[in-house]
Design a protein around this motif. Sequence first.
Motif, PDB file in Angstrom:
ATOM      1  N   ASP A   1      -1.309   6.955   6.982  1.00 51.01           N
ATOM      2  CA  ASP A   1      -2.436   6.176   7.487  1.00 51.01           C
ATOM      3  C   ASP A   1      -2.873   5.119   6.490  1.00 51.01           C
ATOM      4  O   ASP A   1      -3.184   3.981   6.860  1.00 51.01           O
ATOM      5  CB  ASP A   1      -3.615   7.090   7.819  1.00 51.01           C
ATOM      6  N   MET A   2      -2.885   5.473   5.207  1.00 51.76           N
ATOM      7  CA  MET A   2      -3.297   4.515   4.192  1.00 51.76           C
ATOM      8  C   MET A   2      -2.331   3.334   4.136  1.00 51.76           C
ATOM      9  O   MET A   2      -2.748   2.178   4.082  1.00 51.76           O
ATOM     10  CB  MET A   2      -3.373   5.178   2.813  1.00 51.76           C
ATOM     11  N   VAL A   3      -1.048   3.614   4.173  1.00 57.93           N
ATOM     12  CA  VAL A   3      -0.054   2.537   4.136  1.00 57.93           C
ATOM     13  C   VAL A   3      -0.186   1.662   5.371  1.00 57.93           C
ATOM     14  O   VAL A   3      -0.157   0.433   5.289  1.00 57.93           O
ATOM     15  CB  VAL A   3       1.379   3.108   4.008  1.00 57.93           C
ATOM     16  N   ALA A   4      -0.354   2.278   6.532  1.00 52.69           N
ATOM     17  CA  ALA A   4      -0.477   1.509   7.777  1.00 52.69           C
ATOM     18  C   ALA A   4      -1.715   0.617   7.745  1.00 52.69           C
ATOM     19  O   ALA A   4      -1.657  -0.546   8.150  1.00 52.69           O
ATOM     20  CB  ALA A   4      -0.533   2.450   8.970  1.00 52.69           C
ATOM     21  N   LEU A   5      -2.827   1.137   7.244  1.00 47.90           N
ATOM     22  CA  LEU A   5      -4.050   0.345   7.188  1.00 47.90           C
ATOM     23  C   LEU A   5      -3.957  -0.769   6.148  1.00 47.90           C
ATOM     24  O   LEU A   5      -4.490  -1.857   6.349  1.00 47.90           O
ATOM     25  CB  LEU A   5      -5.258   1.227   6.899  1.00 47.90           C
ATOM     26  N   ARG A   6      -3.284  -0.514   5.049  1.00 49.43           N
ATOM     27  CA  ARG A   6      -3.171  -1.547   4.019  1.00 49.43           C
ATOM     28  C   ARG A   6      -2.229  -2.664   4.437  1.00 49.43           C
ATOM     29  O   ARG A   6      -2.415  -3.800   4.045  1.00 49.43           O
ATOM     30  CB  ARG A   6      -2.701  -0.943   2.704  1.00 49.43           C
ATOM     31  N   THR A   7      -1.213  -2.343   5.214  1.00 52.24           N
ATOM     32  CA  THR A   7      -0.277  -3.378   5.640  1.00 52.24           C
ATOM     33  C   THR A   7      -0.812  -4.159   6.826  1.00 52.24           C
ATOM     34  O   THR A   7      -0.428  -5.300   7.032  1.00 52.24           O
ATOM     35  CB  THR A   7       1.092  -2.777   6.017  1.00 52.24           C
ATOM     36  N   SER A   8      -1.694  -3.545   7.618  1.00 52.39           N
ATOM     37  CA  SER A   8      -2.246  -4.229   8.788  1.00 52.39           C
ATOM     38  C   SER A   8      -3.724  -3.873   8.938  1.00 52.39           C
ATOM     39  O   SER A   8      -4.062  -2.907   9.617  1.00 52.39           O
ATOM     40  CB  SER A   8      -1.470  -3.822  10.043  1.00 52.39           C
ATOM     41  N   PRO A   9      -4.620  -4.665   8.325  1.00 54.92           N
ATOM     42  CA  PRO A   9      -6.051  -4.370   8.432  1.00 54.92           C
ATOM     43  C   PRO A   9      -6.557  -4.427   9.874  1.00 54.92           C
ATOM     44  O   PRO A   9      -7.524  -3.765  10.224  1.00 54.92           O
ATOM     45  CB  PRO A   9      -6.722  -5.448   7.592  1.00 54.92           C
ATOM     46  N   GLU A  10      -5.901  -5.205  10.727  1.00 51.51           N
ATOM     47  CA  GLU A  10      -6.320  -5.286  12.122  1.00 51.51           C
ATOM     48  C   GLU A  10      -6.181  -3.930  12.814  1.00 51.51           C
ATOM     49  O   GLU A  10      -6.893  -3.631  13.770  1.00 51.51           O
ATOM     50  CB  GLU A  10      -5.500  -6.333  12.887  1.00 51.51           C
ATOM     51  N   LEU A  11      -5.246  -3.125  12.340  1.00 54.30           N
ATOM     52  CA  LEU A  11      -5.044  -1.802  12.920  1.00 54.30           C
ATOM     53  C   LEU A  11      -6.304  -0.946  12.780  1.00 54.30           C
ATOM     54  O   LEU A  11      -6.694  -0.252  13.710  1.00 54.30           O
ATOM     55  CB  LEU A  11      -3.856  -1.097  12.255  1.00 54.30           C
TER      56      LEU A  11
END
Length: 97
Positions: free
Chosen positions: A45-55
């Motif tokens: 989740d942290m990686v996904a949020l850091r790569t795409s803040p829109e997520l």
Amino acid sequence: MADSSTRSELPRISDDDMLAMNKELERMIEDVESMSAHLTWMAYDMVALRTSPELGVSMQKLKEAYLKCRAAVCGDPDQESQIDKSAVTAVTTLSQM
């Protein structure tokens, strides 16, 4: 050489004690596996949020929509007003990231 009669012997463990220890060990292993899986999802989740803040923003909007729908179905008007207030705070916080 040491005489075998002078060595201290280990106490015998009964079958009941052995079963209890095995169950406890199994429970501990399951707890560690659960923590490991939880940490893996947190890292994902942290990686996904850091790569795409829109997520993060879209996930927050989805959560708000779910809570509004639930409040409408359950008929709790107080919950709807609380959701609206927290939504503004959460969206501004996430957009500042």
